[in-house]
Every structure is written in structure tokens, then in C-alpha cells.
Design a protein around this motif. Sequence first.
Motif, PDB file in Angstrom:
ATOM      1  N   GLU A   1       0.841  -1.213   0.000  1.00 31.39           N
ATOM      2  CA  GLU A   1       0.000   0.000   0.000  1.00 31.39           C
ATOM      3  C   GLU A   1       0.870   1.254   0.000  1.00 31.39           C
ATOM      4  O   GLU A   1       0.593   2.234  -0.709  1.00 31.39           O
ATOM      5  CB  GLU A   1      -0.900   0.004   1.236  1.00 31.39           C
ATOM      6  N   THR A   2       1.926   1.216   0.794  1.00 28.43           N
ATOM      7  CA  THR A   2       2.825   2.371   0.847  1.00 28.43           C
ATOM      8  C   THR A   2       3.408   2.618  -0.540  1.00 28.43           C
ATOM      9  O   THR A   2       3.472   3.769  -1.010  1.00 28.43           O
ATOM     10  CB  THR A   2       3.961   2.112   1.875  1.00 28.43           C
ATOM     11  N   GLY A   3       3.803   1.519  -1.196  1.00 25.54           N
ATOM     12  CA  GLY A   3       4.360   1.625  -2.543  1.00 25.54           C
ATOM     13  C   GLY A   3       3.348   2.185  -3.538  1.00 25.54           C
ATOM     14  O   GLY A   3       3.686   3.032  -4.368  1.00 25.54           O
ATOM     15  N   GLU A   4       2.098   1.726  -3.436  1.00 26.95           N
ATOM     16  CA  GLU A   4       1.060   2.232  -4.358  1.00 26.95           C
ATOM     17  C   GLU A   4       0.855   3.732  -4.170  1.00 26.95           C
ATOM     18  O   GLU A   4       0.647   4.469  -5.130  1.00 26.95           O
ATOM     19  CB  GLU A   4      -0.278   1.534  -4.087  1.00 26.95           C
ATOM     20  N   LEU A   5       0.914   4.174  -2.924  1.00 32.01           N
ATOM     21  CA  LEU A   5       0.737   5.620  -2.665  1.00 32.01           C
ATOM     22  C   LEU A   5       1.944   6.398  -3.173  1.00 32.01           C
ATOM     23  O   LEU A   5       1.799   7.456  -3.790  1.00 32.01           O
ATOM     24  CB  LEU A   5       0.506   5.870  -1.174  1.00 32.01           C
TER      25      LEU A   5
END
Length: 274
Positions: free
Chosen positions: A252-256
Motif C-alpha cells: 500500500e505504501t508503494g502504491e501511494l
Amino acid sequence: MPLAPTIALRNGAAIPQIGFGTWPMDDREVEAAFGQALEIGYRHVDTAYNYRNERGVGAAIKSSGIAREEIWVTTKFNAEWHDKVDEAWEMAVDKLGVDYIDMFMVHWPNPRSGRYVQAVEGLKGLLDDGRIKAIGVSNFKPEHLDRVIAEAGVTPDVNQIELDPSVSRAGPRAYHSEHGIVTESWSPLGAGSDLLDNEVLKGIAETHGRTPAQVVLRWHMKLGLVAIPKSSNPERMRQNIDIFDFQLGEAETGELSALDRGESAATDSDRFGH
Ligand code: A2P
């Protein structure tokens, strides 16, 4: 409501990771809003000479009854005082009604007036005699920091820059980490942009049963940043600090982080600054 955790700065002071942004509130609005924020649990406020609301911030602190040392107060001075930092400090403490400032910041480097190194030297003097707890700069690029470190022999504790998932500033963040400078995000919610309507973000928010703003602020926390969201609305103020009981996964951090548009900041501090 639990208070925000703190981050240790290079000189040992501890700054709450979520602060209350106050631009563009006037004295009257900020007195009411920061008063509510203090009740909600905020213990960090970000103001500036240029915002013309330091008196309102000071009034809210005074009427809260909370001990001065429990509240982290950041304010900033503009280019007119780069060579008169003591005077800038006198003015700020007078308006705020306090006897020290936690972090005093050079608001913009204004390289064309050529005195930002001197401004940081002035801050070092204030730090040495306890009038401030931390040296801050704002909107400094790595090349400005290079000059400060080389010529003043001072590494600032914090650089406050425009930063959100769509303007994620990987280069400056890496530079700051290398030098032990904490990165603070202004407009952490991407004020004025369509960030909070992004579908990827909304999907992550739904998974966690949180709002998009809470997920964005959690992303700042995950990256080890300090963030100063502004809200005049008590419900949103509450949301913005109620982010310490959920975690974002690595994916999720990467997607953001992938929402970065690869743009530099909206305002180029080599050209713009007060
Ligand atoms: P408001 O003051 O009405 O809450 P930033 O901190 O990035 O500059 O963003 C500030 C802007 O984002 C303001 O317009 C503020 O409006 C809005 N805002 C603050 N908190 C939230 C939130 N939790 N959800 C949606 N919008 C928010």
C-alpha cells in the motif's frame, strides 16, 4: 485521544509528528481552531510571521491552560530579517506571548537576497542561549543546505517542504536522511489538488475503514516525516490526528508513493519567497 508520537531531532529535542497547520487562518479564526485542536490532543502548531496569525496562536495557548513546555511551537521569519534574527525572535515571542520558541525557521531561502546562510547563523546563536530548541529552515533545496552546512557549519534540524504522495520529493528526502535532517511536509494533504479523490487512495482507505486524508497522513508517518495538516473543522481535525492505531502495508505504501507525478514543488524557492 492519544497524543502524536514524537521524533527525536539531531540536537535532542522531540517534535510531535503531527502538528496543526494554520495557514491561511487569521488571528480570530486560529484562536478558536487551535483552541479546539488543543482540546482534541494536538500539541504542535505551525505558524509564521507571514501568516499574520501568531497572536491568535498565542491566545489559544494561553487560554488552554496547558503547560507551555507541553506544546511545540514553530514559527518562521521572512527575508526582511535574515540579517536581524534576534529582532525577528523578539517580535515573534512578543506576538505569541511565550518566552521561548521551540523551532524558529527561515521561511524561504530567497537566494537572490543572498543572506540565508547568515539567517541560519543567527538561529545558531538563539539555539546556543536557549531562546529556541531547534533550528528550522523551509523550502530549502539541497544546494541551499549544502551552502549552509559548508559556510555556517550548521546542519538544520528540520527542513519543511511541500510534500504529499503526488509530490513526494524523493531526492530532497534522501538528502535530508543522509544529513540527519528531519523532513516536515507542508500541504501534506495536497491542498488545492485532487489528491484526496484519487481512486487508488480511496480503495486503500476503504480497506482500512479510514478516510483518504487519514491514509495520506499515515503514509507521511510511515516515511518518517512530520506533517502539519490544516483544518478549520473539528471533525477533520480529529480525523487528522487519529491515525496511530492502523498501519499501511509495504504494498500500500508503494502504491501511494507511485502517485508521485515526478513534478518538482509547485513553488520554486530560487524564484519565489517572502
Ligand atoms: P478544512 O479546513 O475545511 O478542513 P493541507 O493541510 O494539505 O494544506 O490541506 C488543507 C485543506 O484540506 C483545507 O482545505 C482543509 O479544509 C482540507 N482538509 C483538512 N483535513 C481534511 C480531511 N481530513 N479530509 C478532507 N479535507 C481535509
